[in-house]
Design a protein around this motif. Sequence first.
Motif, PDB file in Angstrom:
ATOM      1  N   ASN A  26       0.800  -1.223   0.000  1.00  0.00           N
ATOM      2  CA  ASN A  26       0.000   0.000   0.000  1.00  0.00           C
ATOM      3  C   ASN A  26       0.836   1.277   0.000  1.00  0.00           C
ATOM      4  N   GLN A  27       2.126   1.131  -0.268  1.00  0.00           N
ATOM      5  CA  GLN A  27       2.975   2.307  -0.445  1.00  0.00           C
ATOM      6  C   GLN A  27       2.566   3.005  -1.743  1.00  0.00           C
ATOM      7  N   PRO A  28       2.492   4.327  -1.766  1.00  0.00           N
ATOM      8  CA  PRO A  28       2.108   5.032  -2.995  1.00  0.00           C
ATOM      9  C   PRO A  28       2.969   4.659  -4.208  1.00  0.00           C
ATOM     10  N   ASP A  29       4.276   4.518  -4.030  1.00  0.00           N
ATOM     11  CA  ASP A  29       5.146   4.143  -5.151  1.00  0.00           C
ATOM     12  C   ASP A  29       4.851   2.729  -5.648  1.00  0.00           C
ATOM     13  N   PHE A  30       4.533   1.813  -4.729  1.00  0.00           N
ATOM     14  CA  PHE A  30       4.185   0.450  -5.135  1.00  0.00           C
ATOM     15  C   PHE A  30       2.934   0.490  -6.003  1.00  0.00           C
ATOM     16  N   ILE A  31       1.919   1.186  -5.541  1.00  0.00           N
ATOM     17  CA  ILE A  31       0.655   1.256  -6.284  1.00  0.00           C
ATOM     18  C   ILE A  31       0.874   1.915  -7.644  1.00  0.00           C
ATOM     19  N   GLU A  32       1.666   2.976  -7.683  1.00  0.00           N
ATOM     20  CA  GLU A  32       1.901   3.685  -8.941  1.00  0.00           C
ATOM     21  C   GLU A  32       2.733   2.867  -9.918  1.00  0.00           C
ATOM     22  N   ASN A  33       3.798   2.224  -9.441  1.00  0.00           N
ATOM     23  CA  ASN A  33       4.740   1.550 -10.341  1.00  0.00           C
ATOM     24  C   ASN A  33       4.448   0.079 -10.584  1.00  0.00           C
ATOM     25  N   ILE A  34       3.833  -0.582  -9.627  1.00  0.00           N
ATOM     26  CA  ILE A  34       3.574  -2.021  -9.771  1.00  0.00           C
ATOM     27  C   ILE A  34       2.083  -2.269  -9.936  1.00  0.00           C
ATOM     28  N   GLY A  35       1.302  -1.600  -9.137  1.00  0.00           N
ATOM     29  CA  GLY A  35      -0.150  -1.739  -9.249  1.00  0.00           C
ATOM     30  C   GLY A  35      -0.802  -1.951  -7.900  1.00  0.00           C
ATOM     31  N   ASP A  36      -2.067  -1.670  -7.846  1.00  0.00           N
ATOM     32  CA  ASP A  36      -2.841  -1.854  -6.624  1.00  0.00           C
ATOM     33  C   ASP A  36      -3.281  -3.313  -6.561  1.00  0.00           C
ATOM     34  N   LYS A  37      -2.778  -4.030  -5.574  1.00  0.00           N
ATOM     35  CA  LYS A  37      -3.121  -5.444  -5.410  1.00  0.00           C
ATOM     36  C   LYS A  37      -4.427  -5.628  -4.639  1.00  0.00           C
ATOM     37  N   ASN A  38      -5.064  -4.519  -4.258  1.00  0.00           N
ATOM     38  CA  ASN A  38      -6.314  -4.558  -3.505  1.00  0.00           C
ATOM     39  C   ASN A  38      -6.198  -5.405  -2.242  1.00  0.00           C
ATOM     40  N   VAL A  39      -5.081  -5.231  -1.553  1.00  0.00           N
ATOM     41  CA  VAL A  39      -4.847  -5.878  -0.267  1.00  0.00           C
ATOM     42  C   VAL A  39      -4.909  -4.764   0.771  1.00  0.00           C
ATOM     43  N   LYS A  40      -6.049  -4.668   1.452  1.00  0.00           N
ATOM     44  CA  LYS A  40      -6.298  -3.531   2.353  1.00  0.00           C
ATOM     45  C   LYS A  40      -6.544  -3.933   3.799  1.00  0.00           C
ATOM     46  N   THR A  41      -6.737  -5.221   4.045  1.00  0.00           N
ATOM     47  CA  THR A  41      -7.057  -5.668   5.400  1.00  0.00           C
ATOM     48  C   THR A  41      -6.076  -6.758   5.837  1.00  0.00           C
ATOM     49  N   GLU A  42      -6.085  -7.049   7.136  1.00  0.00           N
ATOM     50  CA  GLU A  42      -5.250  -8.129   7.654  1.00  0.00           C
ATOM     51  C   GLU A  42      -5.600  -9.447   6.961  1.00  0.00           C
ATOM     52  N   GLU A  43      -6.880  -9.718   6.816  1.00  0.00           N
ATOM     53  CA  GLU A  43      -7.311 -10.965   6.181  1.00  0.00           C
ATOM     54  C   GLU A  43      -6.799 -11.065   4.734  1.00  0.00           C
ATOM     55  N   GLN A  44      -6.909  -9.975   3.992  1.00  0.00           N
ATOM     56  CA  GLN A  44      -6.424  -9.967   2.606  1.00  0.00           C
ATOM     57  C   GLN A  44      -4.900 -10.123   2.554  1.00  0.00           C
ATOM     58  N   ALA A  45      -4.206  -9.499   3.491  1.00  0.00           N
ATOM     59  CA  ALA A  45      -2.743  -9.611   3.530  1.00  0.00           C
ATOM     60  C   ALA A  45      -2.328 -11.045   3.859  1.00  0.00           C
ATOM     61  N   ARG A  46      -3.021 -11.653   4.794  1.00  0.00           N
ATOM     62  CA  ARG A  46      -2.712 -13.047   5.135  1.00  0.00           C
ATOM     63  C   ARG A  46      -2.955 -13.961   3.920  1.00  0.00           C
ATOM     64  N   GLU A  47      -4.026 -13.722   3.197  1.00  0.00           N
ATOM     65  CA  GLU A  47      -4.330 -14.523   2.005  1.00  0.00           C
ATOM     66  C   GLU A  47      -3.264 -14.311   0.927  1.00  0.00           C
TER      67      GLU A  47
END
Length: 170
Positions: A26-47
């Motif tokens: 969720n770093q701005p540079d990650f989202i801009e250069n790699i893309g938004d992985k839509n991982v916003k919650t603990e559950e999504q991050a664990r998955e």
Amino acid sequence: MMIKTERLILKPLTIDDWSFMLNLLNQPDFIENIGDKNVKTEEQAREHVSQLMKTHQELGFSMLLMTLKPEGQSEESAEEKVGVCGLLKRDFLPYPDLGYAILPQYYRQGYTFEAAQGVLSHYDSFKNIMGITSDSNTGSQNVLLKLGFKSIEPVKGPEDKLFTAFELAR
């Protein structure tokens, strides 16, 4: 499995790395250069981490956690997590893809290049490896070129997104 370089230790992610990955993705540079992985919650991050762990088990490669070697301590001590680096298998590429991401406070210190060299050395039996970046990500493009990758034709990814592509043939 562990890859050691002069300043880094790279090792497979564990489920305990979910909060680090949530922050990194969720770093701005990650989202801009790699893309938004839509991982916003603990559950999504664990998955997300779980999927990377499963891929590593099945293929023998995936993203690895990049940590600084602890100074004056045993290597089993808690290390400072700085990023990820490893090989990915993407459906739209014919060969594994070298991927990496690092937290902004570690930019321009050579860690990404060092980690990528370690990964490429570890997987030296792979005859072809690719790298892809967004057109505007000149920093990542420079890392790939410095590693010996050659620029090739752009590649279409999901949703017809066009990537600048590189290949390392050994």
